[in-house]
Design an enzyme around this catalytic site. Structure first.
Site, PDB file in Angstrom:
ATOM      1  N   CYS A  28      34.439  23.943 -32.697  1.00 50.68           N
ATOM      2  CA  CYS A  28      35.040  23.591 -34.126  1.00 50.68           C
ATOM      3  C   CYS A  28      34.821  24.652 -35.291  1.00 50.68           C
ATOM      4  CB  CYS A  28      34.639  22.261 -34.529  1.00 50.68           C
ATOM      5  SG  CYS A  28      32.949  21.934 -34.815  1.00 50.68           S
ATOM      6  N   HIS A 610      -1.859   9.571 -28.778  1.00 46.85           N
ATOM      7  CA  HIS A 610      -0.482   9.549 -29.283  1.00 46.85           C
ATOM      8  C   HIS A 610       0.239   8.644 -28.266  1.00 46.85           C
ATOM      9  CE1 HIS A 610       3.354  11.170 -30.491  1.00 46.85           C
ATOM     10  NE2 HIS A 610       2.975  11.724 -30.929  1.00 46.85           N
TER      11      HIS A 610
END
Length: 688
Positions: A28, A610
């Site tokens: 695009c 984590h």
């Protein structure tokens, strides 16, 4: 094609998994649009570093976008011209890809997505000529402002009348261009759509309002509005005559009806005669229908909506001036801004001026200001990749008025950007509301892309300049003062850069050493490298923070942890919701979102836990934190209870990762993988 562009094109394809992985490729205005066979083959980190790439966007399923800004067309050409790409990615057109995407859509609001996609795709292909015309207008406005020529005079020379034709060609024939694109979007012969709209713009049609030539054409003057209208007698029926130059609602409505007629006729006529009779009958039906009903309806609709917004601009200028820049940041990424852009064109056609573009400029410059803030920080942090991304996006914005490179390359990738950018939008909108109150708002008589070059078309220009400057600098300083990254994102970026330096046998400088996300414990110690250097007297056992299967960092799916930039460690696929302390020590960091904890033992071993991958994006939902920063914990103490069902539902991996972040300052760090453990079992041995 230059070798540099070719190498970038080849790097993009290689890191997308090679030509065989590309099912379809289109582009695009700013993005390469890929459909891939296997998304797992993407190496996103490497794509991000390719020269000419401003960023990437996942679009669900197997669709992937690579943002290249203004260079997208040349990059597309370079890719399609690669020898290895012959026959790859060309099996389907852009329309085919999107048609398939629509077919996959589920839910009761799919029709709304299709509607806005119809609007967007009707305008997107003509962005280039719209931008070109807007810059010609800007140049003309500068010459007018310098009193070199009066572009509003009726007696301009042939030269300057010709200059007018250069930009009016785009806006006058815009209905034909929109009809062509809209028809193509709905799988109608695009030339048929253009022909129907063109019939209402021919000299013959325009001559129908000649009251001297046609005695039954009636002219009506609206004394209040100062406008004239004409009604012609055609086939014995009264037809409202309109000048359709610059109209956009008319072709959009017309093509939607044409699609029903066209596809209906194709079902009636055999294929061998469709080429003759389908266009013929379509024109016989649609040209009169558009002239008598659709055209007047479209003009009425556009004028009505424009008048409503004009009323708001006049009666509630504060609300209007703030509402427009606050809405655009959410409309543009979804392609929902096209109705407002269409209204700008309608306003210019019917009112002779537009009042939306002024407040819209506040949003655009807040967007560019946020990008400028990111650029400043990338220069400070010596982040080459982000500096290149921000520089290209800022240039496209300031000089072209194009926001997509900033949005997709930066803003949508970092969640902290939008709130700070919205501060700029609000400040700019408020400024324009206050300063333009005596003038009835900021107006322009031209449709332009809001850039530095086109500022001259706005009046009063001093109000517009002050407003966009406020929007720009508020957003820029908001980013500079508070950063566009979370502490974890910033630390991971620094660690990744440090790892790259090591890979190139270039040791990072002392002040550029990697900092573990949620475990930057050096600040709590002496602060220097010597202050955190560790000489263990005995072996330290690091326990599993959660029960589950122990895997290597390489198998976690997180490239930063797998690089060992944050230290050696393990991943655990959890079977329990309780995350406990793996060692005894002090909590140096507790993430507000509850997904990460940094613990420093008395021996100086720094451990990071984590929970999940990318779970920072959950903003703490599903994480019930039981501790706080600086708290003393013992091995086995509860850190957080996690609702892993919510993590899975949100689409994030549950793998819990644990590393020894100061691995390089220790003798050896030995992970124990390949077994199933319960929390408290040793999974890492740290030796002197």
């Amino acid at each position: 094609m230059g070798s540099s562009k070719d190498s970038s094109a080849r790097a993009i394809i290689d890191n997308l998994g090679g030509p065989d992985n590309v099912a379809s490729l289109t582009h695009c205005a700013t993005r390469l649009r890929f459909e891939l066979n296997d998304m797992s083959k993407i190496d996103e980190a490497k794509i991000d570093k390719v020269p000419g790439v401003l960023g990437v966007v996942h679009q669900g399923d197997n669709r992937y976008q690579v943002i290249c800004g203004g260079g997208v067309e040349s990059m597309y050409s370079a890719i399609t011209n690669l020898p290895e790409m012959k026959g790859a990615g060309k099996a389907r057109s852009n329309a085919d890809v999107k048609a398939e995407a629509r077919a996959k859509a589920r839910g009761k609001y799919a029709w709304l997505d299709n509607f806005f996609e119809y609007l967007s795709d009707s305008f997107r292909p003509i962005l280039g000529v719209l931008l070109g015309a807007s810059l010609i207008i800007a140049i003309a406005a500068v010459l007018d402002g310098l009193h070199i020529v009066d572009f509003r005079a009726e007696d301009k020379s042939a030269t300057w009348v010709f200059v007018d034709a250069m930009w009016r060609s785009v806006f006058y024939f815009l209905p034909i261009m929109v009809a062509y694109n809209a028809a193509k979007k709905l799988r109608v012969d695009p030339w048929l759509g253009a022909a129907v709209m063109g019939a209402l713009m021919t000299p013959e049609f325009m001559s129908l309002k000649d009251t001297e030539r046609f005695a039954d054409t009636v002219k009506t003057v609206n004394e209040t509005l100062g406008t004239e209208s004409y009604t012609a007698n055609v086939f014995g029926f009264a037809m409202q005559h309109n000048d359709y130059g610059g109209q956009v609602f008319v072709p959009l409505i017309m093509v939607a009806i044409l699609a029903l007629v066209y596809h209906g006729l194709k079902k009636v006529f055999p294929e061998n005669v469709q080429m003759v009779f389908v266009p013929f009958i379509s024109m016989l039906i649609m040209i009169p229908l558009t002239a008598f009903i659709v055209g007047p309806l479209g003009v009425w609709l556009g004028t009505g909506i424009g008048s409503g917004l004009a009323w708001m601009n006049s009666n509630a200028p504060f609300v209007f001036a703030i509402l427009i820049p606050m809405l655009y940041p959410f409309l543009v990424p979804l392609g929902l801004h096209w109705p407002l852009n269409a209204l700008m064109l309608v306003n210019i056609q019917t009112l002779g001026y537009d009042f939306i573009q002024g407040p819209m400029g506040a949003w655009n410059f807040a967007c560019f200001g946020a990008t400028a803030g990111v650029l400043v920080l990338s220069l400070r942090d010596r982040d080459v990749q982000m500096r290149q991304t921000a520089t290209g996006a800022l240039a496209a914005g300031l000089f072209g008025g194009i926001s997509e490179p900033s949005l997709y390359g930066i803003h949508l990738r970092f969640k902290r950007v939008y709130p700070r950018m919205l501060l700029g939008c609000f400040a700019g909108g408020l400024t324009i509301a206050i300063l333009s109150a005596p003038y009835g708002g900021v107006k322009t008589n031209a449709f332009v892309f809001t850039s530095l070059i086109t500022t001259v078309v706005f009046k009063p220009i001093w109000v517009y300049l002050i407003s966009i400057a406020v929007a720009f600098f508020v957003a820029m300083f908001a980013i500079i003062l508070t950063d566009y990254r979370t502490p974890e994102e910033k630390a991971e970026a620094e660690a990744a850069r440090a790892a790259e330096a090591e890979d190139a046998d270039e040791a990072p400088l002392a002040d550029e050493s990697p900092v573990a996300p949620a475990a930057a414990t050096a600040a709590a110690g002496a602060g220097s490298a010597a202050g955190v250097a560790t000489a263990l007297a005995t072996k330290v056992d690091v326990a599993a923070p959660v029960s589950g299967e122990v895997i290597s960092l390489d198998a976690t799916g997180d490239k930063v942890f797998a690089s060992r930039a944050l230290g050696e460690g393990v991943g655990i696929k959890p079977t329990s919701s309780r995350i406990v302390a793996p060692v005894s020590g002090t909590l140096m960091t507790v993430a507000k979102t509850g997904h990460a904890f940094g613990i420093k033992t008395d021996d100086g071993v720094e451990v990071l836990v984590h929970v999940g991958i990318d779970t920072v994006k959950m903003a703490g939902e599903g994480f019930d934190v039981a501790v706080e920063k600086k708290q003393r914990v013992s091995a086995g103490d509860l850190l957080v209870n996690v609702d892993f069902d919510k993590v899975v539902a949100a689409g994030y991996p549950t793998t819990t990762i644990m590393t020894v972040t100061n691995t390089k300052k220790l003798g050896s760090v030995e992970p124990k993988i390949g077994s199933t453990v319960t929390s408290g079992d040793t999974v890492i041995e740290v030796r002197p």
